[in-house]
Design a protein around this motif. Structure first.
Motif, short mmCIF file in Angstrom:
data_model
loop_
_atom_site.label_atom_id
_atom_site.label_comp_id
_atom_site.label_asym_id
_atom_site.label_seq_id
_atom_site.Cartn_x
_atom_site.Cartn_y
_atom_site.Cartn_z
N ILE A 62 5.77 -13.56 1.09
CA ILE A 62 6.24 -15.12 1.37
C ILE A 62 6.11 -15.82 -0.06
O ILE A 62 7.00 -16.65 -0.58
N ASN A 63 4.82 -15.43 -0.66
CA ASN A 63 4.92 -15.97 -2.11
C ASN A 63 5.84 -15.28 -3.11
O ASN A 63 6.24 -16.22 -4.05
N SER B 253 -0.27 -17.40 -6.62
CA SER B 253 -0.57 -16.15 -6.57
C SER B 253 -0.75 -15.68 -8.32
O SER B 253 -0.25 -16.22 -9.16
N GLN B 254 -1.42 -14.56 -8.45
CA GLN B 254 -1.83 -14.10 -9.57
C GLN B 254 -2.60 -14.87 -10.48
O GLN B 254 -2.99 -15.95 -10.08
N ASP C 84 -6.41 -1.78 -0.97
CA ASP C 84 -5.35 -0.78 -1.05
C ASP C 84 -6.06 0.36 -0.97
O ASP C 84 -5.23 1.42 -0.30
N ARG D 210 8.95 -17.27 -2.44
CA ARG D 210 8.92 -18.41 -2.94
C ARG D 210 9.25 -18.67 -4.44
O ARG D 210 9.72 -19.75 -5.00
N GLN D 211 8.84 -17.66 -5.09
CA GLN D 211 8.85 -17.44 -6.49
C GLN D 211 10.41 -17.40 -6.87
O GLN D 211 10.69 -17.59 -7.90
N LEU E 136 -6.57 1.34 2.85
CA LEU E 136 -5.48 1.56 3.81
C LEU E 136 -4.87 2.85 3.25
O LEU E 136 -4.63 3.81 4.07
N ILE F 12 2.92 -23.61 -1.56
CA ILE F 12 4.27 -23.37 -0.65
C ILE F 12 4.75 -24.83 -0.37
O ILE F 12 6.20 -24.93 -0.88
N GLN G 140 6.95 -7.75 -11.88
CA GLN G 140 6.04 -9.00 -11.69
C GLN G 140 5.50 -8.44 -10.28
O GLN G 140 6.04 -8.36 -9.38
N ILE G 141 3.95 -8.21 -10.33
CA ILE G 141 3.65 -7.59 -8.96
C ILE G 141 3.01 -9.06 -8.26
O ILE G 141 2.10 -9.57 -8.72
N VAL G 142 3.49 -9.60 -6.91
CA VAL G 142 3.25 -10.29 -6.04
C VAL G 142 2.91 -9.83 -4.69
O VAL G 142 3.76 -9.55 -3.90
N PRO G 143 1.68 -9.42 -4.50
CA PRO G 143 1.68 -8.59 -3.20
C PRO G 143 1.94 -9.45 -1.97
O PRO G 143 2.46 -8.74 -0.91
N ASP G 144 2.21 -10.53 -1.68
CA ASP G 144 2.72 -11.21 -0.50
C ASP G 144 4.16 -11.70 -0.78
O ASP G 144 4.52 -12.45 -1.40
N SER H 43 -3.47 -13.14 -4.16
CA SER H 43 -2.86 -11.85 -5.04
C SER H 43 -3.48 -11.83 -6.40
O SER H 43 -2.96 -11.84 -7.34
N GLN I 174 -2.38 -4.41 -11.87
CA GLN I 174 -2.41 -5.34 -10.77
C GLN I 174 -1.44 -6.71 -10.96
O GLN I 174 -1.54 -7.57 -10.27
N GLN I 175 -1.01 -6.56 -12.18
CA GLN I 175 -0.45 -7.84 -12.57
C GLN I 175 1.04 -7.77 -12.78
O GLN I 175 2.01 -8.17 -12.09
N ILE J 84 3.88 -15.84 -15.87
CA ILE J 84 4.68 -14.89 -16.62
C ILE J 84 4.97 -15.14 -18.15
O ILE J 84 4.93 -14.07 -18.95
N PRO K 148 -5.70 -10.03 -9.19
CA PRO K 148 -5.70 -8.68 -9.49
C PRO K 148 -7.32 -8.15 -9.71
O PRO K 148 -7.73 -7.52 -10.53
N MET L 63 0.83 -1.21 0.05
CA MET L 63 -0.09 -0.04 0.05
C MET L 63 0.74 1.17 0.00
O MET L 63 1.79 1.09 0.73
N ARG M 90 -8.10 -6.53 -3.97
CA ARG M 90 -7.00 -5.85 -3.81
C ARG M 90 -7.10 -4.33 -4.16
O ARG M 90 -6.57 -3.35 -3.28
#
Lengths: 578, 325
Positions: free
Chosen positions: A243-244, B166-167, B280, A247-248, B283, B158, A237-241, B270, A212-213, B171, B272, A1, B276
């Protein structure tokens, strides 16, 4: 944010850990002849950039992308005081040191093919000064009187006064395309298509943005430094988390992550040194530090002060009452001695931090480790100081008291920062050792920064600041900042004001250094803050990238020079060939 | 039917107006303001004042409200995001399709699972199987979707690394064939749909079971059986058709839950979507986007309820209220 400044901390000093002799890894060395072009870089980030217009973007991830798309007149060097040419070939100070003449490159093209010239520089300055845009680097430009183009390739900046930072002030900010932005009314610039379809002069041009991607930047073939950039494309590349995202990185989907959680980072460091990892860790002093701010004034009286601030000459001496606990210097000194900074840093950051004792960040040129008054961890000393200040445990409950009042207070921090939450618990235990009862309280950022800091409605706060590259302490401690949220401890000192004013107007660096040392000594003695530690950055980059330079200015300083040997190419590197 | 729908829509307008207005004022009560985002130690107070004025935040609240309402009603203009200057409606439109996709797939999965388990449970009413299914449903009814989401994410993404966590696409998405692209989307949607579907299915399952049990014990089923119809025909043609009626109304009222569930699941995985965007915006105190998202949410709920009523009326002629024909 859109990450409140206080919550996210970033940036860097040079790294030692990777070149250490204990490493089993032997890295191949390359010569200039080995360098080949092609391939792509995938950067993982947790948030979507808030636009790609340097005038209006604020988020860290936007600025990173912007640094690849645009260029400045000159870039700051690693010493943080000299500069290297970019859009300007060279510059000359006038004899009175009140103007700088810039010779511009004549071979620079915008990404849309237009030729860059002096009009762009003058236009950019006008945009910087336009209050409707609220450009955040505005304060850099306040000493600039006007900017005049002599011809297509020379521009002169005129200043109102002599300061040591004239060149830094002049070159701050990316140069914008006059031929595009002058067509848009100023009030519509932020919402215009330009923010999501930018045109710069940098090594990479904007190509695609999937909300958002991801964002894709591709090589700008007409970039003015011949042969650069080496890479064909950079994908953000947007990965909001987090940990994730991490991981990537492990799975190889992402090549670059700027801040890996400290525990994981240490694991990667060990694996890298053992030679069984392809992810290269970079550890270096960042740009964020953590501290406890002690409210020096009585919060209950502050509302009266705010009202009086409307008057012409509010008599602050009369209105500001000292805080009933932290108004006393002896108490602040005792609290500082009661803190074992090293343990706090070791536990909270897994050792990825250095203790901090004074106001000047260790990455700055003005930093002198010997200038600070150092309060070592000393429980007995702390107890003695508290006793001197009249705090005794008269009722035998383990908590100090004085005139019927217990030494008990709340220490606040912002929600969403696990490290600070953890630090609060440790600090609570350490303070209890000397008979002080501290209650930790975690508060939603908007409430803390939006209401409590501005109204001084708190006793003590555990927070962090991120540091700019210019020496500047006015917002935090100068008496002229007494009503702004940054000086939330309400520190006022004529001596500080005098020293800082002198330091900031002194053009001879050795003398300025003396003033800054004086400031460091003063503040680390008076202790409006108890500084805790300065964080190191935990960036990882896939090892197939060569030519990577990472230092205190960040990991985005030379991406146009990154390259990948053929034999190490991966699936990613075929991305751009489609 | 049309007249009824129109009348329902008109009576929904005050609800929309009241809900949206309440949201407008409530978010202003929350501490913090959108200009905090611009706070840096080097920013002059002059700039802060200029930003405040640019956003119109210096006006009294009722004036801000009137300006906002006027722009929305007359021009369908929700204003521009404080965070990035884009049209708030565009920000929502970018995200909405993903939320609709996730919600509808989850609804489909949830209803199917609810139907199957409900009918099966009803047929085996009172047996151990029935109790097993009931416990299973009760478990998923009780766990919050964010918890289930995190657990599934932890296990399948995980720990095992079987599915992306996510996503919405990988890619390399653009390089895939048409079917490859669909497969790519699908693999990204499995966990979110499972999470949202599993937590909504129990409501449908319990509903179907109880109404199915009731229907199966009613006289017309007894007489159908007495006429010697096959069990399959009795259960599906006679039993299920009647037992489904209450499900239709439940579908409508579960719409808000589905929407808010999707928002949470999107944040966890995550995606889109609206989730989200809303988190956002909340906040960052991005008022225009919060308001645009709220309007969409209110409209979704109102339409959901309306569709349920209409569906119910279509399925059961006895409730075709107020239709003069």
């Amino acid at each position: 944010m859109a990450r409140v400044l206080f919550v996210s901390l970033f940036l860097f000093i040079s790294c030692g850990n990777n070149d250490n002799s204990g490493s089993k890894r032997v890295e191949k060395t390359y010569s200039a002849a080995d360098i080949v072009n092609g391939g792509s870089l995938i950067i993982g980030t947790t948030g979507e950039p808030d636009g790609l217009n340097p005038l209006t973007a604020h988020s860290k991830n936007a600025k990173d992308a912007i640094s690849l798309i645009y260029r400045r007149l000159a870039d700051i060097n690693e010493d943080l005081s000299t500069f290297s040419p970019q859009l300007a070939k060279s510059w000359h100070f006038s004899n009175d040191s009140l103007s700088i003449l810039f010779e511009l490159r004549t071979d620079v093209k915008w990404h849309d093919g237009e030729v860059f010239n002096s009009d762009d520089v003058v236009f950019t300055y006008n945009m910087h000064m336009n209050e409707l845009l609220g450009w955040e680097g505005y304060s850099y430009k306040e000493t600039i009187n006007r900017v005049v183009a002599q011809n297509d390739s020379t521009v002169t900046f005129y200043f109102t006064e002599k300061t040591p930072t004239l060149l830094m002030d002049a070159v701050e900010g990316y140069i914008l395309p006059e031929h595009i932005l002058s067509q848009i009314p100023v009030e519509e610039i932020e919402s215009s298509n330009f923010s999501r379809n930018p045109v710069g002069t940098g090594p990479f041009r904007f190509s695609e943005w999937k909300s958002q991607q991801s964002l894709t930047l591709t090589k700008f073939a007409d970039y003015y430094e011949a042969g650069k950039p080496r890479l064909d494309a950079i994908v953000i590349q947007i990965v909001p988390d987090n940990i994730n995202l991490y991981r990537q990185v492990l799975s190889g989907d992402i090549d670059f992550m700027e801040s890996v959680p400290a525990g994981d980072f240490n694991k990667l460091l060990a694996q890298w040194d053992d030679g069984d990892s392809i992810i290269k860790p970079y550890n270096f002093l960042g740009r964020g530090y953590e501290f406890i701010g002690w409210n020096l004034i009585d919060p209950e009286n502050y509302s009266n002060v705010m009202e009086a601030a409307g008057d012409d000459e509010p008599n602050l001496e009369e209105l500001l009452k000292p805080h009933k606990l932290f108004g006393s210097w002896k108490v602040r000194a005792a609290l500082t001695m009661a803190l074992d900074r090293k343990t706090i840093a070791d536990v909270v950051t897994h050792g990825l931090a250095v203790p901090m004792h004074g106001p000047i960040p260790p990455i700055m040129w003005a930093y002198d480790p010997n200038a600070n008054s150092i309060w070592e961890y000393d429980v007995e000393g702390a107890k003695e100081f508290l006793g001197d200040a009249g705090w005794k445990d008269t009722d035998g409950d383990g908590i100090l008291d004085k005139d019927g009042m217990k030494f008990s207070f709340e220490m606040v921090t912002n929600a969403g920062n696990e490290e600070r939450k953890q630090a609060l618990t440790i600090i609570q235990q350490q303070l209890l050792e000397v008979g002080i009862e501290m209650t930790p309280r975690v508060i939603e950022p908007a409430l803390l920064f939006g209401r409590m800091l501005p109204t001084r409605d708190l006793d003590a706060a555990l927070l962090g600041w991120s540091v700019g590259l210019k020496m500047e302490l006015t917002p935090l401690f100068h008496s002229s900042s007494i009503f702004i949220p940054f000086n939330f401890v309400s520190y006022r000192s004529q001596e500080f004001d005098k020293l800082e004013d002198a330091a900031k107007s002194e053009t001879r660096q050795t003398i300025a250094q003396k003033h800054w040392n004086g400031i460091a000594k003063l503040l680390s003695w008076e202790l409006p803050y108890s500084w805790l530690y300065y964080k190191t950055e935990t960036t990882v980059i896939h090892s197939r990238f060569k030519g990577v330079k990472v230092d205190k200015r960040g990991a985005f300083i030379n991406m146009e020079e990154w390259w990948i040997p053929f034999e190490e190419r991966s699936d990613h590197d075929m991305l751009a060939e489609n | 039917m049309l007249a009824y729908s129109i009348r329902r829509l008109i009576t929904a307008l005050p609800t929309l107006f009241f809900g949206v207005s309440l949201t407008f004022f409530i978010i202003r009560l929350a501490p913090g303001d959108p200009t905090d985002r611009f706070l840096t130690p080097s920013m002059s107070p002059k700039i802060k004042a200029a930003i405040t004025e640019k956003f119109g935040l210096n006006e009294p609240l009722p004036v801000q409200y009137m300006t906002w309402a006027k722009n929305v009603v007359l021009n369908f203009d929700f204003g521009k995001s404080f965070a990035n200057g884009r049209e708030a409606s565009q920000v929502i439109l970018d995200a909405l399709p993903y939320t609709l996709l996730l919600s509808s797939l989850s609804l489909l999965f949830g209803v199917l699972l609810g139907l199957i388990s409900g009918v099966y449970s009803a047929l085996k009413a009172g047996t151990r199987t029935d109790r097993a299914i009931t416990s299973f449903l009760l478990f998923f009814y009780s766990v919050p979707s964010f918890w289930l989401g995190l657990i599934l994410l932890g296990i399948f993404s995980i720990e095992l690394g079987w599915l992306p966590g996510s996503q919405i696409s990988s890619i390399f998405h653009e390089r895939l064939s048409f079917f490859g692209k669909i497969g790519d989307y699908a693999s990204h949607l499995v966990l979110p749909v499972l999470t949202l579907g599993l937590t909504t299915a129990p409501v449908y399952g319990r509903f179907v079971r109880s109404s199915m049990v009731e229907v199966l014990n009613s006289d017309f089923i007894v007489s159908a059986r007495a006429r010697g119809l096959s069990e399959r025909k009795v259960v599906f043609n006679y039993g299920l058709r009647n037992a489904l009626l209450p499900l239709i109304s439940i579908l409508g009222t579960s719409f808000p839950a589905l929407f808010s569930g999707a928002v949470i699941v999107e944040v966890i995985y995550s995606l889109p979507g609206m989730g989200r965007v809303m988190v956002d915006a909340a906040l960052g105190r991005d008022y225009p986007v919060i308001m645009a998202a709220s309007v969409v949410a209110f409209i979704a709920v109102i339409i959901g309820n309306l569709l349920a009523d209409i569906g119910y009326a279509v399925a059961d002629p006895r409730v075709r209220i107020g239709d003069s024909s």
